[in-house]
Design an enzyme around this catalytic site. Structure first.
Site, PDB file in Angstrom:
ATOM      1  N   ARG A  52      26.411  15.353   1.093  1.00 26.61           N
ATOM      2  CA  ARG A  52      27.106  16.575   0.664  1.00 26.61           C
ATOM      3  C   ARG A  52      27.349  17.581   1.960  1.00 26.61           C
ATOM      4  O   ARG A  52      28.445  18.111   2.050  1.00 26.61           O
ATOM      5  CB  ARG A  52      26.407  17.188  -0.245  1.00 26.61           C
ATOM      6  CG  ARG A  52      26.276  16.857  -1.484  1.00 26.61           C
ATOM      7  CD  ARG A  52      25.440  17.652  -2.653  1.00 26.61           C
ATOM      8  NE  ARG A  52      25.573  17.088  -4.048  1.00 26.61           N
ATOM      9  CZ  ARG A  52      24.535  16.875  -4.783  1.00 26.61           C
ATOM     10  NH1 ARG A  52      23.156  17.014  -4.244  1.00 26.61           N
ATOM     11  NH2 ARG A  52      24.443  16.257  -5.859  1.00 26.61           N
ATOM     12  N   GLY A  71       7.243  -3.270   1.927  1.00 24.91           N
ATOM     13  CA  GLY A  71       8.119  -2.508   2.648  1.00 24.91           C
ATOM     14  C   GLY A  71       9.604  -2.890   2.203  1.00 24.91           C
ATOM     15  O   GLY A  71      10.034  -3.565   1.557  1.00 24.91           O
ATOM     16  N   ILE A  95       5.809   2.680  -3.592  1.00 28.03           N
ATOM     17  CA  ILE A  95       6.225   1.873  -4.753  1.00 28.03           C
ATOM     18  C   ILE A  95       5.103   0.699  -5.153  1.00 28.03           C
ATOM     19  O   ILE A  95       5.141   0.573  -6.402  1.00 28.03           O
ATOM     20  CB  ILE A  95       7.441   0.856  -4.079  1.00 28.03           C
ATOM     21  CG1 ILE A  95       8.500   1.826  -3.679  1.00 28.03           C
ATOM     22  CG2 ILE A  95       7.901  -0.365  -4.710  1.00 28.03           C
ATOM     23  CD1 ILE A  95       9.706   1.047  -2.883  1.00 28.03           C
ATOM     24  N   ALA A 139       0.820  -1.410  -0.083  1.00 24.39           N
ATOM     25  CA  ALA A 139      -0.046  -0.067  -0.019  1.00 24.39           C
ATOM     26  C   ALA A 139       0.931   1.153   0.004  1.00 24.39           C
ATOM     27  O   ALA A 139       0.362   2.400   0.142  1.00 24.39           O
ATOM     28  CB  ALA A 139      -0.894  -0.073   1.058  1.00 24.39           C
ATOM     29  N   THR A 143      16.376   9.280  -2.167  1.00 21.98           N
ATOM     30  CA  THR A 143      17.762   9.284  -2.692  1.00 21.98           C
ATOM     31  C   THR A 143      18.222  10.743  -2.606  1.00 21.98           C
ATOM     32  O   THR A 143      19.314  11.033  -2.248  1.00 21.98           O
ATOM     33  CB  THR A 143      17.794   8.789  -4.458  1.00 21.98           C
ATOM     34  OG1 THR A 143      17.590   7.715  -4.252  1.00 21.98           O
ATOM     35  CG2 THR A 143      19.242   9.110  -4.821  1.00 21.98           C
ATOM     36  N   HIS A 164      -0.936  31.879 -16.476  1.00 21.67           N
ATOM     37  CA  HIS A 164      -2.335  31.165 -17.047  1.00 21.67           C
ATOM     38  C   HIS A 164      -2.008  30.992 -18.564  1.00 21.67           C
ATOM     39  O   HIS A 164      -1.392  31.748 -19.407  1.00 21.67           O
ATOM     40  CB  HIS A 164      -3.558  32.312 -16.981  1.00 21.67           C
ATOM     41  CG  HIS A 164      -4.642  31.825 -17.665  1.00 21.67           C
ATOM     42  ND1 HIS A 164      -5.597  30.794 -16.991  1.00 21.67           N
ATOM     43  CD2 HIS A 164      -5.381  32.116 -18.781  1.00 21.67           C
ATOM     44  CE1 HIS A 164      -6.447  30.599 -17.686  1.00 21.67           C
ATOM     45  NE2 HIS A 164      -6.345  31.336 -18.866  1.00 21.67           N
TER      46      HIS A 164
END
Length: 416
Positions: free
Chosen positions: A280, A223, A139, A136, A272, A405
């Site tokens: 960093r 999961g 993914i 659910a 990610t 618009h």
């Protein structure tokens, strides 16, 4: 694969825009579009391989020593690396970063091995005609959308009434209604008890509602968990949760000095770009000089996108989270629901994708607490609005911005 499915959607809608494409007969027909799954797999795999090669060359060009193998701690300053051939060697470092990521979780039921996970999805040589996606989360929703849009008979099996429950209800409710309307079979409050294979090679799912479901492929998306089981964390004294997630503080540091954790291995914001941002900041703080001593990642208001059909995305608090944190009398919500202009020419109502936006603000300042989007282009437009939320934008700031618009995005700056 999401782009591939999006091309299929465009082809399906082409007749409504005046195109007469061979293989697509009458306009609103939902007949399968001729599609060669294996050809896109070959091209996709080659693309990924090319990217991997680029990253490896970048490491070499930057003077990074690259070792391939499985790492285990022997103490908090030393790792044992095991190569594929079984040989081992040691590496020492003053600072060690655990960034091994996560992997899909398999269900502990009979016949689970007959299915695949999201990793196995990319190994499929041919498109299955009938698919069951179990899960659910995002993914599960993404892969179910891809299978269905490309023409597979698709079943989504979920344990509760709704999918995407951690997201704001406007996202789950809008996508749910649309997915059902397009023909995805959603099996609610349902669990798979076991999987068996028939003599023809098909798979039979035995469900806890005393029914069975026959498919060609079952994909487990129940999961993910951190890949730390065989890292010998205890040798370094690194603490982890029972599920393997490594504990770390606001500086990405574990309970052991100079041992850090980044990415999905920490079980926090499994995205990610989050891992990249944390890496960093950590590397700059450790090696960039004293002026960066306070640099760290702020995990609040992290934007995320679901590559559903249509796309959806969110930044900030959901409405339930905002009401729980501040109280009902401190939260004001605006919503808008409409059908985007790109749908205006479509002949088949089932092909018309919904758009729904929600803006959540804190009274009395009307500071934006959360933005939640469903609809075409949500993936691209969310990035700019995420910047605004991160900067502390208010509803007044949005109102003071001139609308572009005609776009769907203008709805967020014209809410009344």
């Amino acid at each position: 694969m999401w782009y591939t499915a999006s091309v299929a959607e465009a082809l399906r809608n082409a007749h409504s825009y005046g195109f007469r494409v061979d293989g697509l007969t009458s306009a609103p027909a939902d007949q399968p579009i001729p599609f060669d799954w294996n050809s896109i797999k070959v091209k996709r795999d080659a693309y990924v391989k090319r990217l991997n090669g680029i990253y490896e060359r970048n490491l070499a060009n930057d003077g990074v020593d690259y070792y391939e193998g499985y790492a285990r701690f022997t103490n908090d300053k030393e790792l044992e690396i095991e190569r594929a051939d079984g040989s081992k060697y040691s590496l020492k470092g003053d600072k060690i970063v655990i960034a091994v990521g996560g992997q899909p979780t398999w269900p502990q039921i009979e016949g689970a091995e007959l299915g695949i996970t999201s990793d196995g999805f990319f190994d499929l040589e041919e498109q299955p005609k009938r698919v069951a996606v179990v899960g659910a989360g995002y993914i599960a929703v993404e892969l179910a959308g891809i299978f269905h849009t490309l023409g597979s008979e698709t079943n989504l099996i979920i344990r509760h009434d709704k999918f995407l429950r951690p997201f704001d209800p406007i996202i789950s409710d809008t996508l749910d209604a649309h997915m059902v309307g397009t023909g995805i079979n959603i099996h609610r409050k349902t669990n798979v008890l076991k999987v068996t294979k028939t003599s023809s090679g098909a798979l039979t799912l035995h469900l806890d509602n005393d029914t069975t479901l026959e498919v060609d492929t079952v994909l487990w998306a129940i999961g993910r968990h951190a890949m730390t089981a065989d890292m010998n964390l205890q040798a370094a004294g690194v603490k982890a949760e029972k599920n393997g997630d490594v504990l770390f503080d606001e500086w990405q540091e574990t309970n052991v000095k100079d041992v850090f954790a980044i990415g999905d291995v920490g079980g926090k914001e499994l995205l990610t770009p989050v891992a990249l941002a944390a890496a960093r900041r950590l590397s700059t703080r450790l090696f960039g000089g004293a002026e960066y001593k306070d640099l760290k990642l702020d995990y609040e208001n992290v934007p995320s996108v679901i590559f559903s059909h249509p796309t959806s995305g969110a930044v900030g608090l959901t409405e339930p989270q905002a009401r729980k944190k501040y109280g009902d009398d401190k939260v004001k919500v605006w919503t808008t629901k409409f059908v985007g202009m790109s749908n205006s020419m479509l002949d088949n109502p089932a092909h018309k994708t919904p758009t729904a936006y929600k803006l959540i603000c804190l009274l009395p300042t009307l500071k934006v607490l959360g933005i939640h989007l469903v609809g075409e282009g949500s993936d691209e437009m969310l990035q700019g609005f995420a910047v605004a939320v991160k900067m502390g934008a208010t509803k007044h700031d949005l109102d003071d911005t001139v609308a572009i618009h005609p776009t769907s995005a203008e709805e967020l700056v014209t809410l009344k």
